[in-house]
Design an enzyme around this catalytic site. Structure first.
Site, PDB file in Angstrom:
ATOM      1  N   ARG A  85       0.722  -1.134  -0.003  1.00 28.67           N
ATOM      2  CA  ARG A  85       0.083   0.003   0.019  1.00 28.67           C
ATOM      3  C   ARG A  85       0.900   1.365   0.000  1.00 28.67           C
ATOM      4  O   ARG A  85       0.612   2.233  -0.599  1.00 28.67           O
ATOM      5  CB  ARG A  85      -0.726  -0.134   1.281  1.00 28.67           C
ATOM      6  CG  ARG A  85      -2.068   0.931   1.190  1.00 28.67           C
ATOM      7  CD  ARG A  85      -2.828   0.923   2.532  1.00 28.67           C
ATOM      8  NE  ARG A  85      -3.300   2.126   2.937  1.00 28.67           N
ATOM      9  CZ  ARG A  85      -4.337   2.641   2.417  1.00 28.67           C
ATOM     10  NH1 ARG A  85      -4.972   2.265   1.430  1.00 28.67           N
ATOM     11  NH2 ARG A  85      -4.598   3.803   2.897  1.00 28.67           N
ATOM     12  N   ASP A 145     -20.504   9.210  -0.050  1.00 23.90           N
ATOM     13  CA  ASP A 145     -21.099   8.398   0.987  1.00 23.90           C
ATOM     14  C   ASP A 145     -22.251   9.263   1.627  1.00 23.90           C
ATOM     15  O   ASP A 145     -23.023   8.651   1.982  1.00 23.90           O
ATOM     16  CB  ASP A 145     -19.728   8.205   2.062  1.00 23.90           C
ATOM     17  CG  ASP A 145     -18.694   8.112   1.239  1.00 23.90           C
ATOM     18  OD1 ASP A 145     -18.240   6.651   1.392  1.00 23.90           O
ATOM     19  OD2 ASP A 145     -18.008   8.763   0.871  1.00 23.90           O
ATOM     20  N   ARG A 148     -25.221   8.598  -0.305  1.00 24.71           N
ATOM     21  CA  ARG A 148     -25.741   7.276   0.007  1.00 24.71           C
ATOM     22  C   ARG A 148     -26.368   7.216   1.209  1.00 24.71           C
ATOM     23  O   ARG A 148     -27.505   6.642   1.179  1.00 24.71           O
ATOM     24  CB  ARG A 148     -24.647   6.229  -0.073  1.00 24.71           C
ATOM     25  CG  ARG A 148     -24.176   6.043  -1.431  1.00 24.71           C
ATOM     26  CD  ARG A 148     -22.747   5.165  -1.289  1.00 24.71           C
ATOM     27  NE  ARG A 148     -22.169   5.019  -2.828  1.00 24.71           N
ATOM     28  CZ  ARG A 148     -20.807   4.961  -3.105  1.00 24.71           C
ATOM     29  NH1 ARG A 148     -19.847   4.832  -2.075  1.00 24.71           N
ATOM     30  NH2 ARG A 148     -20.634   4.357  -4.368  1.00 24.71           N
ATOM     31  N   HIS A 172     -12.740   8.898   3.176  1.00 24.94           N
ATOM     32  CA  HIS A 172     -13.724   8.051   2.275  1.00 24.94           C
ATOM     33  C   HIS A 172     -13.061   6.846   2.232  1.00 24.94           C
ATOM     34  O   HIS A 172     -12.039   6.337   1.602  1.00 24.94           O
ATOM     35  CB  HIS A 172     -13.514   8.834   1.036  1.00 24.94           C
ATOM     36  CG  HIS A 172     -14.179   8.247  -0.073  1.00 24.94           C
ATOM     37  ND1 HIS A 172     -15.365   7.568   0.078  1.00 24.94           N
ATOM     38  CD2 HIS A 172     -13.667   7.492  -1.315  1.00 24.94           C
ATOM     39  CE1 HIS A 172     -15.669   7.229  -1.185  1.00 24.94           C
ATOM     40  NE2 HIS A 172     -14.546   6.992  -2.030  1.00 24.94           N
TER      41      HIS A 172
END
Ligand code: ADP
Length: 309
Positions: A85, A145, A148, A172
Protein backbone atom coordinates in the site's frame (compact mmCIF):
# COMPACT_ATOMS: atom_id res chain seq x y z
CA UNK A 1 -16.59 28.44 -16.88
CA UNK A 2 -14.07 26.11 -18.48
CA UNK A 3 -13.49 22.82 -16.64
CA UNK A 4 -10.47 20.60 -17.27
CA UNK A 5 -10.54 16.89 -16.47
CA UNK A 6 -7.23 15.02 -16.17
CA UNK A 7 -7.92 11.30 -16.46
CA UNK A 8 -10.57 10.41 -19.03
CA UNK A 9 -11.38 6.95 -17.62
CA UNK A 10 -14.70 5.97 -16.09
CA UNK A 11 -14.76 8.60 -13.33
CA UNK A 12 -13.43 11.46 -15.46
CA UNK A 13 -15.77 10.75 -18.35
CA UNK A 14 -18.80 10.28 -16.06
CA UNK A 15 -18.01 13.71 -14.58
CA UNK A 16 -17.76 15.23 -18.06
CA UNK A 17 -21.04 13.62 -19.07
CA UNK A 18 -22.81 14.78 -15.90
CA UNK A 19 -21.51 18.32 -16.41
CA UNK A 20 -22.86 18.30 -19.99
CA UNK A 21 -26.24 16.91 -18.88
CA UNK A 22 -26.57 19.51 -16.08
CA UNK A 23 -25.17 22.41 -18.10
CA UNK A 24 -22.54 22.78 -15.42
CA UNK A 25 -19.88 24.48 -17.54
CA UNK A 26 -19.38 26.33 -20.81
CA UNK A 27 -16.50 24.11 -21.85
CA UNK A 28 -15.08 20.74 -20.75
CA UNK A 29 -11.65 19.54 -21.87
CA UNK A 30 -10.07 16.13 -21.26
CA UNK A 31 -6.38 15.30 -20.81
CA UNK A 32 -5.22 11.68 -20.50
CA UNK A 33 -1.90 9.97 -21.09
CA UNK A 34 -3.99 7.90 -23.50
CA UNK A 35 -4.67 10.79 -25.90
CA UNK A 36 -6.97 8.73 -28.12
CA UNK A 37 -9.17 7.92 -25.11
CA UNK A 38 -9.42 11.60 -24.13
CA UNK A 39 -10.35 12.51 -27.71
CA UNK A 40 -12.93 9.72 -27.94
CA UNK A 41 -14.61 10.70 -24.65
CA UNK A 42 -14.84 14.33 -25.77
CA UNK A 43 -16.37 13.28 -29.08
CA UNK A 44 -18.84 10.83 -27.53
CA UNK A 45 -20.01 13.30 -24.85
CA UNK A 46 -20.12 16.01 -27.53
CA UNK A 47 -22.77 13.93 -29.29
CA UNK A 48 -24.96 14.10 -26.17
CA UNK A 49 -24.88 17.90 -26.21
CA UNK A 50 -27.75 18.37 -28.72
CA UNK A 51 -29.90 16.46 -26.21
CA UNK A 52 -28.56 18.37 -23.21
CA UNK A 53 -26.94 21.77 -22.68
CA UNK A 54 -24.66 23.78 -24.96
CA UNK A 55 -21.30 22.67 -23.58
CA UNK A 56 -18.20 22.70 -25.77
CA UNK A 57 -16.11 19.51 -25.53
CA UNK A 58 -12.40 19.23 -26.25
CA UNK A 59 -9.31 17.12 -25.59
CA UNK A 60 -5.57 17.37 -25.96
CA UNK A 61 -2.31 17.73 -24.09
CA UNK A 62 -2.01 19.89 -20.96
CA UNK A 63 -2.10 23.10 -23.04
CA UNK A 64 -5.88 22.60 -23.50
CA UNK A 65 -6.30 23.40 -19.80
CA UNK A 66 -5.40 27.07 -20.42
CA UNK A 67 -8.08 29.33 -18.95
CA UNK A 68 -9.75 26.57 -16.89
CA UNK A 69 -11.37 27.77 -13.65
CA UNK A 70 -11.51 24.24 -12.25
CA UNK A 71 -9.39 21.18 -13.01
CA UNK A 72 -10.69 17.79 -11.87
CA UNK A 73 -7.96 15.23 -11.17
CA UNK A 74 -9.33 11.78 -11.99
CA UNK A 75 -6.19 10.05 -13.19
CA UNK A 76 -5.95 6.60 -11.65
CA UNK A 77 -2.84 4.58 -10.97
CA UNK A 78 -3.59 0.87 -10.59
CA UNK A 79 -1.94 -1.31 -7.97
CA UNK A 80 0.72 -3.66 -9.35
CA UNK A 81 0.42 -7.32 -8.29
CA UNK A 82 2.08 -7.77 -4.90
CA UNK A 83 2.68 -4.03 -4.46
CA UNK A 84 2.44 -2.75 -0.89
CA UNK A 85 0.00 0.00 0.00
CA UNK A 86 2.77 2.41 0.92
CA UNK A 87 4.66 1.70 -2.29
CA UNK A 88 1.47 2.29 -4.30
CA UNK A 89 0.93 5.50 -2.37
CA UNK A 90 4.47 6.68 -2.97
CA UNK A 91 4.15 5.93 -6.69
CA UNK A 92 0.75 7.63 -6.84
CA UNK A 93 2.18 10.66 -5.08
CA UNK A 94 5.01 10.87 -7.58
CA UNK A 95 2.71 10.58 -10.62
CA UNK A 96 0.30 13.07 -9.09
CA UNK A 97 3.05 15.60 -8.37
CA UNK A 98 4.11 15.51 -12.01
CA UNK A 99 0.52 15.86 -13.23
CA UNK A 100 -0.06 18.79 -10.87
CA UNK A 101 3.07 20.60 -11.97
CA UNK A 102 1.82 20.46 -15.56
CA UNK A 103 -1.70 21.50 -14.59
CA UNK A 104 -0.32 24.48 -12.64
CA UNK A 105 1.86 25.47 -15.57
CA UNK A 106 -1.10 25.74 -17.96
CA UNK A 107 -3.97 26.62 -15.62
CA UNK A 108 -2.35 28.61 -12.79
CA UNK A 109 -5.65 30.10 -11.62
CA UNK A 110 -7.61 26.85 -11.51
CA UNK A 111 -9.10 25.44 -8.36
CA UNK A 112 -8.32 21.72 -8.08
CA UNK A 113 -10.84 18.97 -7.37
CA UNK A 114 -9.31 15.62 -6.52
CA UNK A 115 -11.27 12.44 -7.30
CA UNK A 116 -8.43 9.88 -7.48
CA UNK A 117 -8.23 7.32 -4.68
CA UNK A 118 -7.26 7.07 -1.90
CA UNK A 119 -8.88 10.48 -2.20
CA UNK A 120 -8.01 12.00 1.20
CA UNK A 121 -4.34 11.22 0.77
CA UNK A 122 -4.32 12.30 -2.88
CA UNK A 123 -5.92 15.58 -1.78
CA UNK A 124 -3.04 16.19 0.62
CA UNK A 125 -0.53 15.18 -2.08
CA UNK A 126 -2.19 17.61 -4.51
CA UNK A 127 -2.24 20.43 -1.98
CA UNK A 128 1.42 19.93 -1.06
CA UNK A 129 2.53 19.56 -4.69
CA UNK A 130 0.53 22.55 -5.94
CA UNK A 131 1.41 24.93 -3.11
CA UNK A 132 -2.18 26.21 -3.36
CA UNK A 133 -4.01 27.14 -0.16
CA UNK A 134 -5.89 24.08 1.21
CA UNK A 135 -9.31 25.61 0.51
CA UNK A 136 -8.53 25.56 -3.23
CA UNK A 137 -7.64 21.86 -3.37
CA UNK A 138 -10.85 19.95 -2.68
CA UNK A 139 -11.10 16.18 -2.49
CA UNK A 140 -14.47 14.55 -3.19
CA UNK A 141 -13.98 12.69 0.10
CA UNK A 142 -17.28 11.50 1.52
CA UNK A 143 -19.42 13.57 -0.88
CA UNK A 144 -20.80 10.36 -2.35
CA UNK A 145 -21.01 8.50 0.97
CA UNK A 146 -23.19 11.30 2.36
CA UNK A 147 -25.43 11.02 -0.71
CA UNK A 148 -25.72 7.27 -0.14
CA UNK A 149 -26.54 7.85 3.55
CA UNK A 150 -29.28 10.33 2.65
CA UNK A 151 -30.71 8.08 -0.06
CA UNK A 152 -30.87 4.98 2.18
CA UNK A 153 -32.38 6.89 5.11
CA UNK A 154 -34.88 8.56 2.78
CA UNK A 155 -35.86 5.19 1.33
CA UNK A 156 -36.43 3.77 4.81
CA UNK A 157 -38.56 6.75 5.89
CA UNK A 158 -40.43 7.17 2.62
CA UNK A 159 -39.39 10.80 2.08
CA UNK A 160 -37.32 12.52 -0.62
CA UNK A 161 -33.54 12.25 -0.23
CA UNK A 162 -33.40 16.02 -0.76
CA UNK A 163 -35.29 16.48 2.51
CA UNK A 164 -32.85 14.31 4.45
CA UNK A 165 -29.79 16.09 5.82
CA UNK A 166 -26.96 14.03 7.13
CA UNK A 167 -23.25 13.59 6.60
CA UNK A 168 -20.65 10.90 6.49
CA UNK A 169 -17.43 12.29 7.96
CA UNK A 170 -13.76 11.40 8.11
CA UNK A 171 -11.96 9.12 5.68
CA UNK A 172 -13.58 8.13 2.38
CA UNK A 173 -13.09 4.48 3.25
CA UNK A 174 -13.54 1.85 5.91
CA UNK A 175 -13.10 4.17 8.92
CA UNK A 176 -15.70 6.72 7.79
CA UNK A 177 -18.29 7.89 10.33
CA UNK A 178 -22.03 8.18 9.73
CA UNK A 179 -23.09 11.18 11.81
CA UNK A 180 -26.40 9.76 12.99
CA UNK A 181 -26.80 12.14 15.92
CA UNK A 182 -26.85 15.25 13.70
CA UNK A 183 -29.05 13.80 10.90
CA UNK A 184 -32.28 15.69 10.26
CA UNK A 185 -35.38 15.16 8.14
CA UNK A 186 -36.91 18.48 7.24
CA UNK A 187 -35.77 20.29 10.37
CA UNK A 188 -36.60 17.44 12.77
CA UNK A 189 -34.18 15.13 14.56
CA UNK A 190 -34.47 11.47 13.58
CA UNK A 191 -36.17 10.17 16.74
CA UNK A 192 -38.95 12.77 16.37
CA UNK A 193 -39.48 12.22 12.66
CA UNK A 194 -39.54 8.44 13.16
CA UNK A 195 -42.27 8.89 15.74
CA UNK A 196 -44.27 11.24 13.52
CA UNK A 197 -43.98 9.06 10.45
CA UNK A 198 -44.53 5.88 12.40
CA UNK A 199 -41.32 4.34 11.05
CA UNK A 200 -38.92 2.81 13.54
CA UNK A 201 -35.19 3.57 13.36
CA UNK A 202 -33.95 0.68 15.45
CA UNK A 203 -30.34 -0.37 16.05
CA UNK A 204 -30.90 -3.00 13.38
CA UNK A 205 -32.05 -0.39 10.85
CA UNK A 206 -29.04 1.78 11.68
CA UNK A 207 -26.68 -1.14 11.27
CA UNK A 208 -28.24 -2.01 7.90
CA UNK A 209 -27.96 1.57 6.61
CA UNK A 210 -24.43 1.83 7.99
CA UNK A 211 -23.41 -1.32 6.13
CA UNK A 212 -25.30 -0.16 3.04
CA UNK A 213 -23.26 3.05 2.94
CA UNK A 214 -19.93 1.57 4.01
CA UNK A 215 -20.05 -1.40 1.66
CA UNK A 216 -21.63 0.32 -1.34
CA UNK A 217 -18.40 0.59 -3.30
CA UNK A 218 -17.49 -3.06 -2.64
CA UNK A 219 -20.93 -4.20 -3.83
CA UNK A 220 -20.82 -2.10 -6.98
CA UNK A 221 -17.26 -3.14 -7.77
CA UNK A 222 -18.28 -6.79 -7.39
CA UNK A 223 -21.06 -6.26 -9.92
CA UNK A 224 -19.48 -3.93 -12.49
CA UNK A 225 -15.80 -3.59 -11.72
CA UNK A 226 -15.76 0.04 -10.59
CA UNK A 227 -18.06 2.91 -9.65
CA UNK A 228 -18.51 6.03 -11.73
CA UNK A 229 -22.04 7.47 -12.13
CA UNK A 230 -22.53 8.52 -8.51
CA UNK A 231 -19.15 10.19 -8.21
CA UNK A 232 -19.53 11.71 -11.70
CA UNK A 233 -22.79 13.36 -10.64
CA UNK A 234 -21.23 14.50 -7.36
CA UNK A 235 -18.34 16.10 -9.24
CA UNK A 236 -20.78 17.95 -11.52
CA UNK A 237 -22.70 19.18 -8.46
CA UNK A 238 -19.48 20.40 -6.85
CA UNK A 239 -18.48 22.22 -10.05
CA UNK A 240 -21.82 24.07 -10.10
CA UNK A 241 -21.52 25.07 -6.44
CA UNK A 242 -18.13 26.61 -7.21
CA UNK A 243 -19.09 28.16 -10.56
CA UNK A 244 -22.20 29.87 -9.13
CA UNK A 245 -20.68 30.69 -5.73
CA UNK A 246 -23.63 28.81 -4.21
CA UNK A 247 -22.33 28.47 -0.66
CA UNK A 248 -23.71 24.93 -0.66
CA UNK A 249 -22.88 22.73 2.34
CA UNK A 250 -21.28 19.43 1.32
CA UNK A 251 -18.97 16.93 2.95
CA UNK A 252 -15.65 17.20 1.15
CA UNK A 253 -12.03 16.66 2.05
CA UNK A 254 -9.37 19.33 2.42
CA UNK A 255 -6.13 19.42 4.36
CA UNK A 256 -7.20 20.66 7.77
CA UNK A 257 -5.06 22.07 10.60
CA UNK A 258 -6.74 19.96 13.31
CA UNK A 259 -9.63 17.49 13.49
CA UNK A 260 -10.75 15.79 16.74
CA UNK A 261 -7.36 16.47 18.28
CA UNK A 262 -5.37 15.13 15.31
CA UNK A 263 -3.15 17.76 13.68
CA UNK A 264 -2.75 18.35 9.95
CA UNK A 265 -4.89 15.76 8.22
CA UNK A 266 -7.04 15.76 5.06
CA UNK A 267 -10.53 14.37 5.60
CA UNK A 268 -14.17 15.23 5.13
CA UNK A 269 -16.28 17.54 7.27
CA UNK A 270 -19.35 19.56 6.24
CA UNK A 271 -17.94 22.54 4.39
CA UNK A 272 -19.43 25.60 2.68
CA UNK A 273 -18.52 25.58 -1.02
CA UNK A 274 -18.35 28.72 -3.13
CA UNK A 275 -16.32 30.40 -5.85
CA UNK A 276 -13.23 30.54 -3.63
CA UNK A 277 -13.45 26.80 -2.91
CA UNK A 278 -14.06 25.87 0.72
CA UNK A 279 -15.36 29.12 2.20
CA UNK A 280 -15.76 27.70 5.71
CA UNK A 281 -15.86 24.45 7.63
CA UNK A 282 -18.69 23.56 9.99
CA UNK A 283 -18.11 21.82 13.29
CA UNK A 284 -20.71 19.03 13.38
CA UNK A 285 -22.62 18.26 16.55
CA UNK A 286 -21.64 14.69 17.32
CA UNK A 287 -22.05 12.45 20.33
CA UNK A 288 -19.03 11.11 22.22
CA UNK A 289 -18.93 7.86 20.26
CA UNK A 290 -19.00 9.70 16.94
CA UNK A 291 -16.21 12.08 18.01
CA UNK A 292 -14.13 9.08 19.05
CA UNK A 293 -14.82 7.40 15.69
CA UNK A 294 -13.88 10.60 13.84
CA UNK A 295 -10.65 10.78 15.81
CA UNK A 296 -9.90 7.14 14.91
CA UNK A 297 -10.59 7.90 11.26
CA UNK A 298 -8.18 10.85 11.38
CA UNK A 299 -5.59 8.58 13.02
CA UNK A 300 -6.01 5.94 10.32
CA UNK A 301 -5.29 8.58 7.68
CA UNK A 302 -2.33 9.99 9.60
CA UNK A 303 -0.85 6.51 10.05
CA UNK A 304 -1.28 5.60 6.40
CA UNK A 305 0.73 8.62 5.28
CA UNK A 306 3.50 8.18 7.83
CA UNK A 307 6.75 8.02 5.89
CA UNK A 308 5.25 9.65 2.80
CA UNK A 309 6.49 13.16 3.60
P1 ADP B 1 -11.29 5.30 -12.79
O1 ADP B 1 -12.33 4.23 -12.63
O2 ADP B 1 -10.68 5.74 -11.50
O3 ADP B 1 -11.73 6.43 -13.65
P2 ADP B 1 -9.78 4.34 -15.05
O4 ADP B 1 -8.67 3.34 -15.12
O5 ADP B 1 -11.05 4.11 -15.81
O6 ADP B 1 -10.06 4.56 -13.50
O7 ADP B 1 -9.23 5.76 -15.50
C1 ADP B 1 -8.05 6.33 -15.08
C2 ADP B 1 -7.50 7.12 -16.25
O8 ADP B 1 -6.37 7.86 -15.79
C3 ADP B 1 -7.04 6.25 -17.42
O9 ADP B 1 -7.67 6.67 -18.60
C4 ADP B 1 -5.52 6.52 -17.48
O10 ADP B 1 -5.03 6.53 -18.81
C5 ADP B 1 -5.43 7.90 -16.84
N1 ADP B 1 -4.09 8.18 -16.30
C6 ADP B 1 -3.35 7.41 -15.48
N2 ADP B 1 -2.17 8.02 -15.19
C7 ADP B 1 -2.18 9.23 -15.83
C8 ADP B 1 -1.26 10.30 -15.92
N3 ADP B 1 -0.10 10.26 -15.29
N4 ADP B 1 -1.62 11.35 -16.66
C9 ADP B 1 -2.81 11.40 -17.29
N5 ADP B 1 -3.71 10.41 -17.25
C10 ADP B 1 -3.41 9.33 -16.53
Amino acid sequence: MKVGIVGAGMVGSAAGFAIAMRGGAREVVFVDRNAALAQAQAEDIGHAVPFAHPVKLGAGDYEVLAGAGIVILAAGVAQKPGESRLSLLARNAEVFSEVIARVRQHAPDALLIVASNPVDIMTEVAQRASGLPPERVIGTGTLLDSARFRALLAGHLGVAAHSVHGFVLGEHGDSEVLAWSSARVGAEPLDRIALQLGVAITEEVRAKIDAGVRQAAYRIIAGKGATWYGIGAGLARLVQAIRDDQRAVMSVSIRSPEVAGIADVALSLPRVIGAAGVVSTLVPSLDDGEWAALKRSAEVLKDSTAGLW
